[in-house]
Design a protein around this motif. Structure first.
Motif, PDB file in Angstrom:
ATOM      1  N   GLU A   1      -4.562   1.064  -8.154  1.00 40.55           N
ATOM      2  CA  GLU A   1      -4.542   2.184  -9.088  1.00 40.55           C
ATOM      3  C   GLU A   1      -3.309   3.056  -8.877  1.00 40.55           C
ATOM      4  OE1 GLU A   1      -4.897   5.941 -10.921  1.00 40.55           O
ATOM      5  OE2 GLU A   1      -4.859   5.672  -8.739  1.00 40.55           O
ATOM      6  N   GLN A   2      -2.744   3.051  -7.665  1.00 43.12           N
ATOM      7  CA  GLN A   2      -1.575   3.863  -7.384  1.00 43.12           C
ATOM      8  C   GLN A   2      -0.280   3.243  -7.918  1.00 43.12           C
ATOM      9  OE1 GLN A   2      -1.307   7.063  -5.396  1.00 43.12           O
ATOM     10  NE2 GLN A   2      -3.273   6.995  -6.461  1.00 43.12           N
TER      11      GLN A   2
ATOM     12  N   TYR B   1      -3.486  -3.095  -0.627  1.00 51.14           N
ATOM     13  CA  TYR B   1      -2.923  -2.392  -1.774  1.00 51.14           C
ATOM     14  C   TYR B   1      -3.998  -1.536  -2.436  1.00 51.14           C
ATOM     15  CZ  TYR B   1       1.386  -5.186  -1.902  1.00 51.14           C
ATOM     16  OH  TYR B   1       2.596  -5.761  -1.594  1.00 51.14           O
ATOM     17  N   ASN B   2      -3.594  -0.377  -2.915  1.00 50.16           N
ATOM     18  CA  ASN B   2      -4.403   0.405  -3.848  1.00 50.16           C
ATOM     19  C   ASN B   2      -3.771   0.222  -5.214  1.00 50.16           C
ATOM     20  OD1 ASN B   2      -5.642   2.301  -5.466  1.00 50.16           O
ATOM     21  ND2 ASN B   2      -5.618   3.933  -3.932  1.00 50.16           N
TER      22      ASN B   2
ATOM     23  N   GLU C   1      -9.752   1.199 -12.021  1.00 48.70           N
ATOM     24  CA  GLU C   1     -11.035   0.796 -11.421  1.00 48.70           C
ATOM     25  C   GLU C   1     -11.251  -0.700 -11.551  1.00 48.70           C
ATOM     26  OE1 GLU C   1     -15.128  -0.248 -10.948  1.00 48.70           O
ATOM     27  OE2 GLU C   1     -14.095  -0.284 -12.900  1.00 48.70           O
TER      28      GLU C   1
ATOM     29  N   SER D   1      -7.391  -5.377   1.319  1.00 53.70           N
ATOM     30  CA  SER D   1      -7.323  -3.928   1.473  1.00 53.70           C
ATOM     31  C   SER D   1      -5.894  -3.423   1.646  1.00 53.70           C
ATOM     32  CB  SER D   1      -8.156  -3.496   2.692  1.00 53.70           C
ATOM     33  OG  SER D   1      -7.691  -4.145   3.870  1.00 53.70           O
TER      34      SER D   1
ATOM     35  N   GLY E   1       0.769  -1.235   0.000  1.00 56.17           N
ATOM     36  CA  GLY E   1       0.000   0.000   0.000  1.00 56.17           C
ATOM     37  C   GLY E   1       0.798   1.281   0.000  1.00 56.17           C
TER      38      GLY E   1
ATOM     39  N   GLN F   1      -8.809  -2.562  -8.956  1.00 49.96           N
ATOM     40  CA  GLN F   1      -9.195  -2.510  -7.548  1.00 49.96           C
ATOM     41  C   GLN F   1     -10.494  -3.263  -7.289  1.00 49.96           C
ATOM     42  OE1 GLN F   1      -6.912  -1.203  -5.631  1.00 49.96           O
ATOM     43  NE2 GLN F   1      -7.985  -1.837  -3.775  1.00 49.96           N
TER      44      GLN F   1
END
Length: 541
Positions: A447-448, A444-445, A433, A442, A349, A436
């Protein structure tokens, strides 16, 4: 079709149809140790390891398929084991993984290692079977990762047992030194239950790939065999098949003069390790899918595939009709392998989309991942692990890249052509989108991340070609790809994370893989991390 086909299909669907037992909850307070425990055994501390200045990661990846002339000695064996599976440091960082609350407590300390492992569980057991040509009294030793020692389990020359189990494997006649890799299932299944066989077979590939890179950088060679008499080696090691599978044998070319031991091996079953691992858990569970996969992948373990058997399972080529996206030359990776392995960790993350990945960095990540999947292809598979002469240099793994934030590349999903070193656009548009939405956890994001790489293999085609034992080969190949990427990212000063918790079917649909039968088996995130992270790091080796 054997049970491995059914298991592979269940793995692909598990994001939509949970695998049994769906209501299983791990008992964390009664979990196993992260290594086997043999009380009362003699231990031999391993020597400190020197490391040549020219042992760069570029050299490690540059020797694919070469017959390397070097030979192991006790010092180099010690260094390879320490840098791959030994404890090298303690880590504590503010990040997004779900185990963060437990890490400050010393009994749950998070110790770092060079190789990656699903869930950080490290279930691979490393045994050294040494004959009279070696530096020690002949016998069977267990590598204790916590102490960096060899623990003697049996005294006497039983190297002939290993040689006989290998049958006609090409290099076994020149040595009497072998590393045997087992996997104690409970070290993983206490957490992942039926899913654990899928995870542990990737762990095997990650560990072996670390050895490949380490050895290749030093002019040494590591060529594991995965087809052998597994039952014979289980008897030798004193383990039960339903509790521990034997996944690979690595013959080591050993320094010194004279041939290896040619003593006639004892009759199968007449010699066995009598020391037994003492389990920490008060209650140990078994899982039907895990037992069935061990049984079906070991049932015909001596039937080594014929030369060329894997050719029908090769990765499909990139579609030349798709729009072309050229890649720049890969950024060099001059960092030495040991330094890269010490730096390797999961980002959990910390990705920062405001700092895009460069095209040169992405090119290096793709090249390293692809090269890792075939390093040592002269053993016959072209997949980074030995299929028993079944492939003739066949490339099994194919790479796709979901590009979010990479300089010079429009966002979209791409297929990688390793021969031309270029990308082909599969689907245009920002993939964040989709990524994710189809990720279960939860920590990792996605999209980042600068890009998310996805290795695929035609699993069903491999099983049709070489039988159910091919499932181990499939996942070991994917584990080798992941370890190559992790290590390359450490050298490139990029963050990296690998995950299994995603909806495989959605990726098949998004990339249009139904027609080719490709199975997406991992998602691998790469990107720059947020600056000045809150980290504690203490080096112990």
């Amino acid at each position: 079709m054997g049970y491995a086909h059914d298991y592979a299909a269940a793995i692909m669907r598990r994001g939509r149809v949970p695998m049994a037992p769906a209501d299983f909850v791990p008992n964390w307070s009664d979990g196993p140790r992260k290594a086997k425990y043999y009380p009362g055994v003699d231990s031999l501390p391993l020597p400190a390891s020197g490391y040549p200045a020219d042992a760069s990661l570029d050299r490690a990846f540059g020797g694919s398929g070469e017959a390397l002339p070097g030979a192991f000695d006790l010092t180099s064996l010690s260094g390879m084991l320490l840098d791959s599976y030994g404890l090298t440091g303690r880590r504590l960082g503010v990040q997004a993984n779900t185990d963060l609350s437990a890490l400050p407590f010393y009994p749950l300390a998070n110790f770092s290692r060079g190789s990656a492992s699903g869930g950080g569980l490290y279930p691979v057991s490393v045994y050294w079977v040494s004959g009279p040509r070696g530096p020690l009294t002949p016998g069977v030793h267990y590598y204790s990762t916590r102490h960096h020692t060899m623990q003697r389990l049996l005294t006497g020359d039983v190297s002939g047992e290993v040689r006989e189990s290998l049958g006609g494997y090409a290099i076994e006649a020149s040595t009497d030194q072998y590393l045997v890799l087992g996997i104690k299932y409970w070290q993983n299944s206490f957490k992942y239950n039926s899913f654990s066989f899928h995870a542990v077979s990737m762990d095997l590939g990650a560990a072996v790939q670390t050895w490949r890179m380490w050895a290749g950088a030093r002019g040494l060679s590591v060529e594991p065999a995965m087809w052998f008499d597994e039952a014979r080696l289980q008897r030798l090691l004193g383990v039960r098949g339903e509790e521990e599978g034997v996944f690979a044998v690595v013959p080591l070319k050993w320094a010194g003069t004279g041939a290896g031991s040619r003593a006639k091996p004892p009759a199968p079953g007449n010699v066995s390790v009598r020391r037994h691992d003492i389990e920490r858990s008060r209650e140990v569970f078994t899982f039907d899918a895990l037992l069935k996969m061990q049984a079906t992948t070991s049932a015909h373990a001596t039937e080594r595939p014929a030369l060329g058997a894997l050719a029908p399972a090769a990765a499909p080529p990139a579609n030349p009709e798709l729009p072309l996206a050229p890649l720049p030359a890969a950024r060099p990776m001059p960092a030495d392998v040991r330094t890269a392995l010490r730096r390797r960790r999961s980002s959990f993350g910390r990705f920062d989309a405001s700092r895009p990945v460069t095209g040169e960095q992405l090119a290096a990540c793709l090249a390293a991942s692809s090269e890792g999947s075939r390093l040592g292809g002269d053993t016959g598979t072209g997949a980074g692990v030995d299929g028993g002469g079944g492939g003739g240099g066949v490339r099994l793994a194919k790479l796709y890249a979901f590009v979010n934030h990479v300089d010079g590349l429009e966002p979209g999903a791409y297929a990688y052509d390793p021969d031309a070193h270029e990308l082909r656009l599969v689907k245009a548009g920002r993939p964040g989108e989709f990524l994710q939405r189809n990720y279960f956890l939860s920590n990792y994001n996605l999209e980042q991340a600068g890009a998310v790489l996805v290795p695929t293999i035609r699993t069903s085609a491999v099983l049709d070609a070489v039988g159910d034992r091919g499932y181990r080969l499939v996942n070991a190949t994917i584990g080798a790809v992941a370890q190559s990427l992790y290590t390359a990212c450490a050298a490139l000063e990029l963050g990296c994370g690998v995950a299994l918790g995603f909806d495989n079917v959605s990726y098949i649909e998004e990339l249009g893989l139904d027609a080719t039968g490709e199975a997406p088996l991992l998602i691998m995130m790469v990107g720059n991390e947020r600056p000045a992270p809150a980290d504690f790091r203490y080096e112990i080796a």
